[in-house]
Design a protein around this motif. Structure first.
Motif, PDB file in Angstrom:
ATOM      1  N   ASP A  87     -42.324   2.330  13.352  1.00  0.00           N
ATOM      2  CA  ASP A  87     -41.300   3.194  13.939  1.00  0.00           C
ATOM      3  C   ASP A  87     -41.850   4.572  14.276  1.00  0.00           C
ATOM      4  OD1 ASP A  87     -39.435   1.205  13.783  1.00  0.00           O
ATOM      5  OD2 ASP A  87     -38.645   1.856  11.830  1.00  0.00           O
ATOM      6  N   GLU A  88     -42.748   5.069  13.449  1.00  0.00           N
ATOM      7  CA  GLU A  88     -43.322   6.399  13.697  1.00  0.00           C
ATOM      8  C   GLU A  88     -44.245   6.379  14.904  1.00  0.00           C
ATOM      9  OE1 GLU A  88     -43.210   8.214   9.159  1.00  0.00           O
ATOM     10  OE2 GLU A  88     -44.903   6.986   9.805  1.00  0.00           O
ATOM     11  N   VAL A  89     -44.989   5.279  15.092  1.00  0.00           N
ATOM     12  CA  VAL A  89     -45.818   5.153  16.292  1.00  0.00           C
ATOM     13  C   VAL A  89     -44.928   5.161  17.531  1.00  0.00           C
ATOM     14  CG1 VAL A  89     -47.378   3.654  17.589  1.00  0.00           C
ATOM     15  CG2 VAL A  89     -47.710   3.965  15.130  1.00  0.00           C
ATOM     16  N   LYS A  90     -43.814   4.429  17.463  1.00  0.00           N
ATOM     17  CA  LYS A  90     -42.891   4.397  18.598  1.00  0.00           C
ATOM     18  C   LYS A  90     -42.332   5.794  18.884  1.00  0.00           C
ATOM     19  CE  LYS A  90     -41.313  -0.390  17.918  1.00  0.00           C
ATOM     20  NZ  LYS A  90     -40.158  -1.245  17.556  1.00  0.00           N
ATOM     21  N   GLN A  91     -42.069   6.517  17.793  1.00  0.00           N
ATOM     22  CA  GLN A  91     -41.426   7.824  17.959  1.00  0.00           C
ATOM     23  C   GLN A  91     -42.396   8.905  18.391  1.00  0.00           C
ATOM     24  OE1 GLN A  91     -39.576   9.267  14.373  1.00  0.00           O
ATOM     25  NE2 GLN A  91     -38.097  10.500  15.492  1.00  0.00           N
ATOM     26  N   TYR A  92     -43.573   8.928  17.766  1.00  0.00           N
ATOM     27  CA  TYR A  92     -44.489  10.055  17.994  1.00  0.00           C
ATOM     28  C   TYR A  92     -45.541   9.790  19.061  1.00  0.00           C
ATOM     29  CZ  TYR A  92     -42.446  11.462  13.542  1.00  0.00           C
ATOM     30  OH  TYR A  92     -41.568  11.795  12.548  1.00  0.00           O
ATOM     31  N   SER A 146     -45.911  -0.907   3.749  1.00  0.00           N
ATOM     32  CA  SER A 146     -46.109  -0.742   5.191  1.00  0.00           C
ATOM     33  C   SER A 146     -47.149  -1.715   5.712  1.00  0.00           C
ATOM     34  CB  SER A 146     -46.551   0.689   5.506  1.00  0.00           C
ATOM     35  OG  SER A 146     -45.563   1.618   5.153  1.00  0.00           O
ATOM     36  N   THR A 147     -46.997  -2.097   6.957  1.00  0.00           N
ATOM     37  CA  THR A 147     -48.008  -2.918   7.621  1.00  0.00           C
ATOM     38  C   THR A 147     -48.758  -2.059   8.616  1.00  0.00           C
ATOM     39  OG1 THR A 147     -46.404  -3.585   9.302  1.00  0.00           O
ATOM     40  CG2 THR A 147     -46.645  -5.034   7.380  1.00  0.00           C
ATOM     41  N   SER A 148     -50.019  -2.386   8.823  1.00  0.00           N
ATOM     42  CA  SER A 148     -50.827  -1.599   9.750  1.00  0.00           C
ATOM     43  C   SER A 148     -50.395  -1.870  11.184  1.00  0.00           C
ATOM     44  CB  SER A 148     -52.306  -1.905   9.576  1.00  0.00           C
ATOM     45  OG  SER A 148     -52.577  -3.241   9.938  1.00  0.00           O
ATOM     46  N   VAL A 149     -50.672  -0.903  12.050  1.00  0.00           N
ATOM     47  CA  VAL A 149     -50.271  -0.991  13.454  1.00  0.00           C
ATOM     48  C   VAL A 149     -51.506  -0.796  14.327  1.00  0.00           C
ATOM     49  CG1 VAL A 149     -48.791  -0.040  15.266  1.00  0.00           C
ATOM     50  CG2 VAL A 149     -48.017   0.000  12.878  1.00  0.00           C
ATOM     51  N   HIS A 150     -51.618  -1.638  15.344  1.00  0.00           N
ATOM     52  CA  HIS A 150     -52.656  -1.455  16.371  1.00  0.00           C
ATOM     53  C   HIS A 150     -51.954  -1.103  17.668  1.00  0.00           C
ATOM     54  CE1 HIS A 150     -56.362  -1.996  18.648  1.00  0.00           C
ATOM     55  NE2 HIS A 150     -55.633  -2.654  19.541  1.00  0.00           N
ATOM     56  N   TRP A 151     -52.398   0.003  18.278  1.00  0.00           N
ATOM     57  CA  TRP A 151     -51.801   0.491  19.529  1.00  0.00           C
ATOM     58  C   TRP A 151     -52.936   0.764  20.504  1.00  0.00           C
ATOM     59  CZ3 TRP A 151     -52.412   4.699  22.651  1.00  0.00           C
ATOM     60  CH2 TRP A 151     -51.373   5.069  23.522  1.00  0.00           C
ATOM     61  N   GLU A 152     -52.742   0.407  21.748  1.00  0.00           N
ATOM     62  CA  GLU A 152     -53.762   0.728  22.745  1.00  0.00           C
ATOM     63  C   GLU A 152     -53.130   0.959  24.099  1.00  0.00           C
ATOM     64  OE1 GLU A 152     -56.170  -2.746  24.498  1.00  0.00           O
ATOM     65  OE2 GLU A 152     -55.944  -3.289  22.372  1.00  0.00           O
ATOM     66  N   SER A 153     -53.846   1.744  24.895  1.00  0.00           N
ATOM     67  CA  SER A 153     -53.350   2.057  26.228  1.00  0.00           C
ATOM     68  C   SER A 153     -54.512   2.344  27.158  1.00  0.00           C
ATOM     69  CB  SER A 153     -52.421   3.282  26.169  1.00  0.00           C
ATOM     70  OG  SER A 153     -52.041   3.681  27.474  1.00  0.00           O
TER      71      SER A 153
END
Length: 656
Positions: A87-92, A146-153
């Motif tokens: 949720d924090e990745v989505k928000q920030y 918490s579960t880890s998150v992978h984000w890329e762009s």
């Protein structure tokens, strides 16, 4: 058309090119922004620990790692801070300009303060896309379960998110550099930028070049040899050298431990009482790469009404070779902002070197410049006040040191008086001057000591060598003068005269005081002097081809002085001003010259010229004039050539 209401929408594909191209003036600033974010993540975790919302692991060390790979053209920035949930990745991250720092401060505003949180605007992360085609984030929050998150762009306008495989708390950002930015994965370039912006960030930063060759470590067998000695009774005594060897090995291991490339606790963060003289000097050398010791320094330490810390150094300036502009580095929460920001640093303080850290500075969104804010003016005024307090305090308590430093700091103080009215008001009673004896005095001291002979004037010399003849006459007459040899002295004394109409400065070659002359009785003696003046005026004007030359014949007490040149204070100041304007095409000579040739009627050479004025005495007239001019100012090139040739001619005649 029907009336409509709604909210404005901004598409990322429209605003993102602006962020990438215009938000930051320098592309290398992405290092500062991403490392600042990592520092914030660690700072937040520390604060949560203090508040009892996170339990630290014993022996855990907070750190931030920068790993570059010149071969792969990648940069990794890794922190072991607070991490992020999905949720924090989505928000920030997915929402542009949503600041995690602001949200954190809002959530814990009653339990903590914001002075150690660096970020405010939430745009720092996107600076990565100024240099990278592709950016990935791997993050794991500190929150249990918490579960880890992978984000890329790629390009920054579209992203993909999925469950990651990161097993340690914190965030790892990887930049895949674009073709124009490969330089930032070079070890030396990367270190240069990091040291520029992040030298004093509050978390240890470790740097690694992933492609550096690994040195093969050869395991060498070591034999423990214990030397034994036999005492008088035949018992073996163990030699302590073995213990020393073990201690040395431990020291070597410690030396090989990686060291951070930054200093998380710079000197300005400490209390002045906890800083030694050597620490101040060491800090000065390291930050400004100046190995000439500073004269002294001012440690700023203020918590109210705003938070400001820093150290200002007074460097020893050799104006003949060095630039007179100093360097004052501005920091915000130990993050470098810029050098010499004039809104914060008063112009006259630019001659100093130093660091100022003010978390309360109202920065613009890119943290590269200041918002126009009245608060900034208060900071500037505070710095000015502290400098004036330091200098005035030194005068009162350490006058010997003040005098010792005066020649070096006087241009700075005088410049400050010219530029800053409040500074001038605080320093006006602590301005000192060197006199002809090399002693330091104030203007009231000078006036009191010379009130009988100075005729309410303040005499001064600007060149001790050039004006030596005048200086000697002043000393013989028992009149003192001030020594003003710096370029800034002329505008400074003009300002003093404007502030106090009782002050009148006059250079020692502006006129001859009555103390140098014999009294001439009215009547026959005065008539004879006038006759000589008229005759010699006509002669010198003709020989020198100067129809407007003013000549005075005086009876000077020192008969060894044959001739002098005087120029009125007003005329000389006008000429100096015209020289300044000469760069704009104005001719300094357009106002003419009011130089006066003074001939000493008591001098034998002048008497000879008067008595033989009808004979060929032109060579003596020319020589007397040039000698007088030489004691007043340097000769022009052509005049100097003629003077040398004429001197040789005179000596040749004497030899014959």
């Amino acid at each position: 058309m029907s009336r409509e209401q709604g909210s404005l929408s901004i598409n990322s594909e429209n605003i993102f090119p602006i962020i990438k191209k215009w938000l930051y003036s320098d592309h290398d600033i992405f290092y500062r922004e991403l490392i600042s974010n990592g520092c914030d993540a660690i700072t937040k975790l520390k604060k949560l620990s203090i508040m009892g919302e996170y339990e630290e692991v014993d022996g855990e060390k907070y750190r931030l790692d920068v790993i570059v790979s010149p071969e792969n053209k990648t940069i990794k920035i890794i922190d072991n801070g607070i991490g992020m949930t999905v949720d924090e990745v989505k928000q920030y991250i997915n929402q542009i300009a949503f600041s995690g720092a602001e949200a954190f401060l809002a959530q814990y505003k009653d339990k903590t303060n914001e002075e150690q949180i660096i970020g405010h605007f939430g745009l720092g992360f996107y600076s990565a896309f100024m240099v990278a085609d592709r950016v990935t984030i791997d993050t794991l929050s500190y929150k249990p379960g918490s579960t880890s998150v992978h984000w890329e762009s790629e390009g920054g306008t579209e992203f993909e998110m999925s469950e990651g495989d990161k097993e340690t708390r914190g965030t790892e950002i990887t930049l895949y550099l674009n073709e124009d930015s490969y330089e930032f994965s070079n070890e030396y370039r990367a270190k240069e930028v990091i040291q520029k912006y992040c030298s004093f960030m509050p978390v240890e930063i470790y740097f690694t070049n992933a492609d550096a060759p690994i040195e093969e470590k050869k395991e060498e067998e070591k034999e423990e040899i214990i030397d034994a000695e036999v005492d008088a009774d035949g018992n073996a005594v163990e030699n302590s050298d073995a213990d020393d060897t073990e201690a040395n090995e431990e020291e070597k291991v410690e030396d090989k431990e990686p060291k951070p490339i930054n200093n998380p606790t710079p000197l300005w963060t400490k209390h002045p009482n906890d800083c030694s003289e050597e620490e101040y000097k060491e800090f000065y050398r390291n930050v400004f790469h100046d190995f000439k010791e500073p004269l002294f320094w001012i440690h700023l330490n203020m918590d109210y009404p705003f938070n400001l810390k820093g150290i200002l150094y007074f460097p020893k300036i050799n104006t003949e070779y060095d630039s007179v502009e100093g360097t004052i580095k501005l920091y915000n929460n130990q993050v470098f902002i810029a050098d010499n920001i004039k809104e914060v640093i008063p112009e006259f303080l630019m001659l100093l070197k130093g660091v100022i850290d003010c978390p309360d500075l109202p920065l613009n969104v890119s943290r590269s410049a200041l918002q126009n804010d009245g608060f900034v003016k208060k900071i500037s005024e505070y710095i000015t006040k502290k400098v004036a307090d330091k200098l005035s305090g030194m005068y009162k308590v350490e006058k010997e040191s003040y005098e010792k430093y005066w020649d070096d700091i006087s241009p700075f103080i005088k410049y400050g008086c010219l530029k800053d009215e409040k500074f001038r008001d605080k320093m006006k009673d602590f301005i000192i001057f060197k006199n002809l004896e090399g002693k330091y005095i104030t203007l009231p001291d000078y006036a009191e000591a010379n009130k009988e002979k100075a005729n309410d004037k303040i005499y001064y010399a600007t060149d001790l060598q050039q004006q030596s003849q005048y200086i000697n006459m002043f000393k013989e007459a028992g009149i003192d003068a001030l020594v003003l040899t710096h370029n800034i002295d002329q505008p400074f004394i003009s300002q003093l005269e404007q502030q106090d109409d009782k002050l009148h400065f006059q250079r020692i070659d502006a006129d001859l005081t009555d103390s140098f002359k014999e009294e001439v009785a009215e009547g026959e003696e005065a008539d004879k002097l006038k006759e000589k003046t008229d005759a010699l005026t006509e002669l010198f004007r003709k020989v020198l081809n100067k129809e407007k030359l003013e000549v005075k014949v005086e009876k000077l007490k020192n008969e060894n002085v044959s001739s002098m040149v005087t120029l009125s204070e007003e005329s000389r100041r006008m000429q100096d001003m015209m020289k300044m304007y000469n760069m704009y095409g104005m001719d300094p000579g357009m106002f003419g010259s009011s130089e006066t040739l003074v001939l000493n009627a008591n001098n034998k050479l002048v008497q000879y010229i008067f008595e033989h004025k009808d004979e060929d005495v032109s060579i003596f007239c020319e020589q007397l004039y040039d000698l007088a001019l030489l004691s007043h100012k340097p000769l022009e090139a052509e005049a100097m050539t003629k003077f040398i040739s004429r001197s040789n001619e005179i000596m040749l005649k004497m030899a014959k």
